[in-house]
Design an enzyme around this catalytic site. Structure first.
Site, mmCIF file in Angstrom:
data_model
loop_
_atom_site.group_PDB
_atom_site.id
_atom_site.type_symbol
_atom_site.label_atom_id
_atom_site.label_comp_id
_atom_site.label_asym_id
_atom_site.label_seq_id
_atom_site.Cartn_x
_atom_site.Cartn_y
_atom_site.Cartn_z
ATOM 1 N N ASP A 48 -8.185 -4.949 -35.100
ATOM 2 C CA ASP A 48 -8.691 -5.915 -34.211
ATOM 3 C C ASP A 48 -9.910 -6.569 -35.134
ATOM 4 O O ASP A 48 -10.262 -5.792 -36.044
ATOM 5 C CB ASP A 48 -9.200 -5.499 -33.113
ATOM 6 C CG ASP A 48 -9.354 -6.603 -31.894
ATOM 7 O OD1 ASP A 48 -9.790 -7.630 -32.067
ATOM 8 O OD2 ASP A 48 -8.755 -6.527 -31.002
ATOM 9 N N HIS A 125 -6.467 -11.909 -32.897
ATOM 10 C CA HIS A 125 -7.292 -10.856 -32.865
ATOM 11 C C HIS A 125 -7.133 -10.167 -34.247
ATOM 12 O O HIS A 125 -7.501 -8.979 -34.453
ATOM 13 C CB HIS A 125 -6.873 -9.582 -31.936
ATOM 14 C CG HIS A 125 -7.218 -10.189 -30.470
ATOM 15 N ND1 HIS A 125 -8.643 -9.750 -30.200
ATOM 16 C CD2 HIS A 125 -6.814 -10.325 -29.491
ATOM 17 C CE1 HIS A 125 -8.984 -9.957 -28.767
ATOM 18 N NE2 HIS A 125 -7.661 -10.603 -28.379
ATOM 19 N N GLU A 181 -4.114 -13.225 -26.080
ATOM 20 C CA GLU A 181 -5.223 -14.204 -26.362
ATOM 21 C C GLU A 181 -5.255 -14.696 -27.642
ATOM 22 O O GLU A 181 -6.098 -15.283 -28.535
ATOM 23 C CB GLU A 181 -6.452 -13.268 -26.387
ATOM 24 C CG GLU A 181 -6.593 -12.629 -25.101
ATOM 25 C CD GLU A 181 -7.766 -11.896 -24.796
ATOM 26 O OE1 GLU A 181 -8.592 -11.999 -23.868
ATOM 27 O OE2 GLU A 181 -8.063 -11.059 -25.605
ATOM 28 N N TYR A 272 -8.227 -1.162 -16.104
ATOM 29 C CA TYR A 272 -8.997 -1.106 -17.371
ATOM 30 C C TYR A 272 -10.055 -0.170 -17.338
ATOM 31 O O TYR A 272 -11.253 -0.364 -16.423
ATOM 32 C CB TYR A 272 -9.418 -2.791 -17.607
ATOM 33 C CG TYR A 272 -8.488 -3.301 -18.371
ATOM 34 C CD1 TYR A 272 -6.896 -3.071 -18.513
ATOM 35 C CD2 TYR A 272 -8.900 -4.292 -19.360
ATOM 36 C CE1 TYR A 272 -6.349 -3.726 -19.268
ATOM 37 C CE2 TYR A 272 -7.986 -5.057 -20.109
ATOM 38 C CZ TYR A 272 -6.752 -4.706 -20.221
ATOM 39 O OH TYR A 272 -6.025 -5.424 -20.983
ATOM 40 N N ASP A 274 -12.636 0.576 -19.053
ATOM 41 C CA ASP A 274 -13.793 -0.181 -19.704
ATOM 42 C C ASP A 274 -14.758 -0.488 -18.720
ATOM 43 O O ASP A 274 -15.937 -0.982 -18.686
ATOM 44 C CB ASP A 274 -13.513 -1.113 -20.873
ATOM 45 C CG ASP A 274 -12.736 -2.208 -20.601
ATOM 46 O OD1 ASP A 274 -11.887 -2.359 -19.721
ATOM 47 O OD2 ASP A 274 -12.994 -3.220 -21.312
ATOM 48 N N THR A 323 -13.245 -0.542 -26.209
ATOM 49 C CA THR A 323 -14.465 0.026 -26.639
ATOM 50 C C THR A 323 -15.798 -0.526 -27.278
ATOM 51 O O THR A 323 -16.592 -0.059 -27.839
ATOM 52 C CB THR A 323 -14.250 1.268 -27.565
ATOM 53 O OG1 THR A 323 -13.843 0.628 -28.813
ATOM 54 C CG2 THR A 323 -13.429 2.241 -26.998
#
Ligand code: ACM
Ligand code: ZN
Length: 345
Positions: A48, A125, A181, A272, A274, A323
């Site tokens: 990424d 990404h 994305e 998710y 996160d 993260t």
């Protein structure tokens, strides 16, 4: 006497090792607890903007340069320079796994029933790749270019060479190719992209993304493997043998199942990890979203709209840990537990 069998074939978690880098012992720890809870997939988000994490022998700049950045905390870096550093620079933060380390991890995991699923992001990404190899974006600008140029044959040469090394290290049948994305902004004016669209009869940039994914799928299939990708790979036409990982809710997954594809459900709202687990003021700073244990536990992936035959394509479920706001293993465990128990069950 205990009789036990899994309801689903794919029981996983994802760890994003790009936004923050976790040393190899962390991955062994994750494999250990996955095995303990009878989960069997560790999906590694290896690439990424924030850093490339796998040694690729043919493209050394990916780890000499694109695996390092000038600020340790993702937020400081993302809101700051977004600059890369060089391996060995005094202030450089980052790291990567050697192929030797990854092969050992794969073997260790395999003996415990856990398959390591590698993810190489495309077509977006990928700012770190286009910083190291600027000729792979439409603009050739080494700064701030998330998307590969699908008009450039060099993009396919690069991706296929990378995937060949990835498949050599990871025996997983499923190879994750990202797909999420993509802004596709530069594709609309890039002469190479426009020529490609004309030659291939592609009516919009969604079909251009689909062209890239389908071409990569063909390559991966020649090696006896299958691709899996985020649900955006449905846009512009789904690659014929692809498995879909449904993250923007469940509708993409349901659509893919009804079209006869295998699906792993990992809807953001429920899975998710996160997201914050309690009232935000009681919790460490997180990316946002609310996902308590009850929310995660309450999700039933067997959507009532699916027939018994269609449910055969529901391959399984996975909890994802992005993260950006999770810089340490201790914090990662805090986010995984106890919600990963709910995913496992
Ligand atoms: C994703 O969360 N962008 C897959
Ligand atoms: Zn282009």
């Amino acid at each position: 006497s205990i009789e036990d069998a899994p309801a689903m074939a794919w029981r996983g978690v994802m760890l994003d090792v790009s936004r923050h880098f976790y040393p190899i012992p962390t991955l062994y720890n994750v494999v250990d607890w996955l095995a303990r809870y009878k989960m069997n997939r560790l999906h590694l988000h290896l690439t990424d903007a924030a850093g490339w994490r796998m040694e690729i022998k043919r493209y050394p700049l990916l780890t000499k340069q694109a695996a390092w950045r000038d600020a340790a905390l993702w937020k400081t870096w993302w809101n700051g320079t977004r600059a890369y550093a060089h391996e060995g620079d005094t202030a450089a933060y980052g790291g990567y796994y050697t192929q030797k380390q990854l092969r050992q991890l794969v073997k260790y995991a395999s003996r415990r029933g856990v398959t390591i699923v590698p993810e190489i992001e495309m077509p977006a990404h990928s700012e770190e790749v286009t910083a190291a190899y600027p000729e792979l974006s439409c603009t050739h600008n080494p700064k701030g270019q998330p998307d590969f140029c699908p008009g450039n044959e060099g993009t396919f040469t690069f991706l296929q060479n990378v995937l060949a090394e990835v498949m050599d290290v990871f025996p997983s049948t499923d190879i994750h190719v990202g797909g999420d994305e993509a802004g596709k902004a530069k594709w609309k004016t890039c002469p190479d992209c426009q020529r490609r669209m004309k030659e291939e009869g592609l009516k919009d940039v969604d079909e251009l993304q689909s062209y890239l994914i389908q071409r990569i799928e063909k390559f991966v299939n020649t090696k006896g493997r299958d691709i899996i990708g985020w649900d955006e790979i449905l846009e512009g036409g789904l690659a014929p043998n692809a498995t879909v990982m449904s993250w923007r809710g469940t509708s993409g997954g349901i659509k893919a199942i009804k079209a006869g594809h295998d699906v792993v459900m990992t809807p953001g709202e429920f899975y998710y990890l996160d997201h914050t687990q309690d009232a935000p003021f009681k919790e460490p700073v997180s990316i946002g979203g609310y996902g308590s244990l009850e929310v995660t536990y309450g999700y039933d992936p067997a959507d009532p709209s699916l027939s018994a035959d269609e449910l055969k394509h529901l391959l399984g479920v996975q909890g994802n840990l992005w993260t950006e706001y999770v810089p340490t293993e201790e914090h990662a465990e805090y986010m995984y537990y106890p919600r990963a128990f709910a995913v496992a069950e």
